[in-house]
Design a protein around this motif. Structure first.
Motif, PDB file in Angstrom:
ATOM      1  N   THR A 123      -3.432 -12.369   5.513  1.00 14.27           N
ATOM      2  CA  THR A 123      -2.047 -12.831   5.370  1.00 14.27           C
ATOM      3  C   THR A 123      -1.535 -13.597   6.594  1.00 14.27           C
ATOM      4  O   THR A 123      -0.923 -14.664   6.443  1.00 14.27           O
ATOM      5  CB  THR A 123      -1.113 -11.625   5.102  1.00 14.27           C
ATOM      6  N   ASN A 124      -1.784 -13.079   7.797  1.00  9.02           N
ATOM      7  CA  ASN A 124      -1.267 -13.766   8.995  1.00  9.02           C
ATOM      8  C   ASN A 124      -1.876 -15.157   9.140  1.00  9.02           C
ATOM      9  O   ASN A 124      -1.179 -16.116   9.500  1.00  9.02           O
ATOM     10  CB  ASN A 124      -1.599 -12.974  10.269  1.00  9.02           C
ATOM     11  N   ILE A 125      -3.164 -15.261   8.866  1.00  4.74           N
ATOM     12  CA  ILE A 125      -3.840 -16.556   9.059  1.00  4.74           C
ATOM     13  C   ILE A 125      -3.352 -17.542   7.989  1.00  4.74           C
ATOM     14  O   ILE A 125      -3.101 -18.718   8.287  1.00  4.74           O
ATOM     15  CB  ILE A 125      -5.383 -16.395   8.980  1.00  4.74           C
ATOM     16  N   ALA A 126      -3.175 -17.047   6.756  1.00  2.13           N
ATOM     17  CA  ALA A 126      -2.676 -17.919   5.690  1.00  2.13           C
ATOM     18  C   ALA A 126      -1.251 -18.388   6.010  1.00  2.13           C
ATOM     19  O   ALA A 126      -0.912 -19.557   5.808  1.00  2.13           O
ATOM     20  CB  ALA A 126      -2.704 -17.179   4.356  1.00  2.13           C
ATOM     21  N   LEU A 127      -0.414 -17.488   6.530  1.00  2.00           N
ATOM     22  CA  LEU A 127       0.963 -17.879   6.875  1.00  2.00           C
ATOM     23  C   LEU A 127       0.967 -18.904   8.003  1.00  2.00           C
ATOM     24  O   LEU A 127       1.757 -19.853   7.994  1.00  2.00           O
ATOM     25  CB  LEU A 127       1.781 -16.645   7.286  1.00  2.00           C
ATOM     26  N   ALA A 128       0.063 -18.725   8.963  1.00  2.00           N
ATOM     27  CA  ALA A 128      -0.018 -19.693  10.072  1.00  2.00           C
ATOM     28  C   ALA A 128      -0.456 -21.057   9.520  1.00  2.00           C
ATOM     29  O   ALA A 128       0.102 -22.098   9.898  1.00  2.00           O
ATOM     30  CB  ALA A 128      -0.985 -19.199  11.137  1.00  2.00           C
ATOM     31  N   VAL A 173      -7.463 -19.359   3.141  1.00  3.16           N
ATOM     32  CA  VAL A 173      -8.252 -19.455   4.382  1.00  3.16           C
ATOM     33  C   VAL A 173      -9.638 -20.051   4.081  1.00  3.16           C
ATOM     34  O   VAL A 173     -10.136 -20.901   4.817  1.00  3.16           O
ATOM     35  CB  VAL A 173      -8.351 -18.080   5.079  1.00  3.16           C
ATOM     36  N   LEU A 174     -10.240 -19.639   2.973  1.00  6.48           N
ATOM     37  CA  LEU A 174     -11.560 -20.198   2.647  1.00  6.48           C
ATOM     38  C   LEU A 174     -11.476 -21.679   2.298  1.00  6.48           C
ATOM     39  O   LEU A 174     -12.442 -22.413   2.444  1.00  6.48           O
ATOM     40  CB  LEU A 174     -12.222 -19.410   1.496  1.00  6.48           C
TER      41      LEU A 174
END
Ligand code: BDR
Ligand code: CA
Length: 303
Positions: A123-128, A173-174
């Protein structure tokens, strides 16, 4: 290279953090919902920060997945996420900034030099990425513990926990075109550790003893499920792969995507082994990990 550890501590997250603090140049820990809710995950991170006596700053991130309801894994990691030990309140405090902003800022401070080691739902990486897709161009390497290589789920029939807990985030992310190494569930099960082996190998310094005590709950869960008092240290395998890429003994460049729909398919890692999708490979998939190297980075971290 500088690393951010994105994590939902978690017993195997703790092992990964112990190893990474010794083996990587760690800029920050970014906390996400997952094994436990965000508040508990943060408490666990601050407990680990005290335990390791490290200055690495801790940032709180997302408390919910992008779309659907939050799930957690108390039967594996305990109600508190770290094996339900008695422990005193953490002295360390989290930073004020949100994880997502910290990650984006770090990518500008260290363009082309930043690594992301992700040990929880994405979730954090997708939000970033959602806030600034150019992040993908500035990240040098992403090592992800998540997904499956043969669709053997641990959370749903086909879903591994980190991908099943936020399939939309994993799918984003992928798709991001970042250079990804994916450490899926299956090779980490292949190299599970008997609790008695860890007790013999890790010694009895206070840090090792606390870590082993955390493992007890998890080992009892595996014993119920698989008949062996063992622990599956999935996140540690990802940390070992970040520390030393030779930890991965067998790998394949593949196109992989995450299924976000379906009664049974949601959270599935769809992997184009046969090259029939017409899509270019988007990640390096770990198929076999070096058990000795994985154990060694944990021993090094506990020294
Ligand atoms: C993953 O799920 C979590 O429970 C573990 O910490 C690991 O990140 C394994 O499926
Ligand atoms: Ca984890």
């Amino acid at each position: 290279m500088k690393w951010i550890i994105d994590t939902d501590p978690g017993v195997d997250d703790a092992a990964a953090i112990i190893a990474a603090e010794k083996g990587l140049d760690v800029l920050a820990w970014s906390i996400v919902h997952g094994n436990v809710d965000l508040d508990k995950a943060l408490v666990n991170a601050l407990f680990l920060k005290d335990l390791l006596v490290t200055r690495t700053p801790v940032f709180a991130g997302a408390e919910k997945p992008l779309l659907e309801k939050r799930i957690s894994a108390p039967s594996v990691h305990g109600n508190d996420g770290l094996g339900d030990l008695e422990r005193s309140p953490a002295k360390s405090r989290e930073e004020k900034e949100h994880s997502v902003d910290m990650i984006l800022k770090a990518s500008h401070d260290f363009p082309g030099e930043l690594g992301l080691l992700t040990l929880g739902p994405l979730t954090n990486i997708a939000l970033a990425l959602g806030k600034d897709w150019t992040l993908a161009r500035r990240v040098r390497r992403v090592v992800i513990m998540g997904g499956t290589s043969t669709a053997r789920g641990n959370t749903s029939p086909v879903g591994e926990f980190n991908f099943a807990a936020d399939p939309e985030a994993a799918a984003m992310v992928l798709k991001s075109e970042m250079p990804i190494t994916l450490v899926p569930w299956e090779p980490t099960v292949e190299i599970m550790f008997k609790l008695s082996e860890l007790q013999a190998e890790l010694g009895d310094k206070p840090l090792a003893r606390t870590f082993l005590a955390m493992c007890d709950r998890f080992a009892r869960y595996i014993e119920e499920k698989m008949g062996t008092r063992s622990i599956i240290l999935s996140d540690l395998v990802a940390a070992a792969a970040a520390i030393d890429p030779h930890t991965i003994l067998k790998k394949q460049d593949v196109f992989a995507a995450v299924e976000t729909a379906g009664r049974w398919g949601r959270g599935l890692t769809a992997i184009d082994y046969a090259g029939v999708s017409g899509e270019k490979p988007n990640l390096e998939l770990c198929l076999v990990a070096d058990r000795g190297k994985v154990l060694q980075v944990l021993k090094d971290g506990l020294r």
